[in-house]
Write an enzyme that holds these catalytic residues in place. Structure first.
Site, PDB file in Angstrom:
ATOM      1  N   LYS A  34       0.780  -1.161   0.129  1.00 57.35           N
ATOM      2  CA  LYS A  34       0.105  -0.024   0.126  1.00 57.35           C
ATOM      3  C   LYS A  34       0.824   1.203   0.004  1.00 57.35           C
ATOM      4  CE  LYS A  34      -3.405  -2.469   2.708  1.00 57.35           C
ATOM      5  NZ  LYS A  34      -3.885  -2.826   3.633  1.00 57.35           N
ATOM      6  N   THR A  35       1.020   1.614  -1.285  1.00 60.50           N
ATOM      7  CA  THR A  35       1.960   2.761  -1.378  1.00 60.50           C
ATOM      8  C   THR A  35       1.328   3.761  -2.361  1.00 60.50           C
ATOM      9  OG1 THR A  35       3.202   1.913  -3.053  1.00 60.50           O
ATOM     10  CG2 THR A  35       4.218   1.706  -0.944  1.00 60.50           C
TER      11      THR A  35
END
Length: 186
Positions: A34-35
């Site tokens: 999750k970036t």
């Protein structure tokens, strides 16, 4: 902006790694996939490395991760989901299963998952569950995730030597950029 973002992620990563180490954790601290989408993904992944933690998966193609929706699509059967994934990933790609309970984790291990994520377990419950799982399935990588950050990681990993990986979305999500400016001296 890239430097301020990378510095922020590296600082958060180092803080979390140091907090886990201070609690006696000897495993791997990792970010999550999750970036920030697009050009900042690589910057944030690099920041994780500079901060001394693992990047986990770079993208969806780095490892098969079976989440609740995948399992639910297979009638709620983790064994069926793993069996359907195996022929698609060949011999070289790992399969990780996100588990909501210890019973789910046992089913994932028995089905042949390489990595089992104990997701959203309360502090103090993941360690004992990992100990029981590692005794039966010593080859499986056990990961904990969900609601873990630098300020509470010690509660999850203290006295839990059977946890191999602790992953934290908080290392890249919502981390404020570092304020950097450059002044030219006269």
């Amino acid at each position: 902006e890239a430097l301020t973002r990378c510095s922020a992620v590296a600082t958060a990563a180092r803080t979390a790694r140091d907090a886990a180490a201070a609690a006696g954790f000897r495993g791997t601290v990792a970010g999550t996939r999750k970036t920030t989408p697009g050009r900042f993904r690589l910057v944030e992944k690099y920041g994780l490395l500079v901060g001394g933690v693992d990047t986990h998966r770079y993208s969806l193609s780095s490892m098969v991760m079976l989440k609740d929706n995948h399992i639910d699509a297979c009638g709620g059967s983790i064994a069926t989901a793993v069996a359907r994934a195996k022929p698609l990933c060949g011999f070289s790609m790992k399969i990780e299963v996100e588990c909501r309970s210890e019973a789910d984790a046992v089913e994932a291990c028995e089905a042949g998952a390489h990595v089992v994520m104990l997701d959203n377990f309360a502090p103090g419950t993941a360690g004992p569950a990992a100990q029981r799982l590692k005794a039966r399935f010593p080859h499986v990588i056990l990961e904990i995730s969900g609601g873990i950050n630098a300020s509470n990681v010690a509660e999850f990993v203290r006295g839990a030597p059977d946890i191999d990986v602790v992953s934290m979305g908080s290392l890249t999500q919502g981390v404020p950029s570092v304020d950097i400016s450059m002044k030219i001296e006269k």
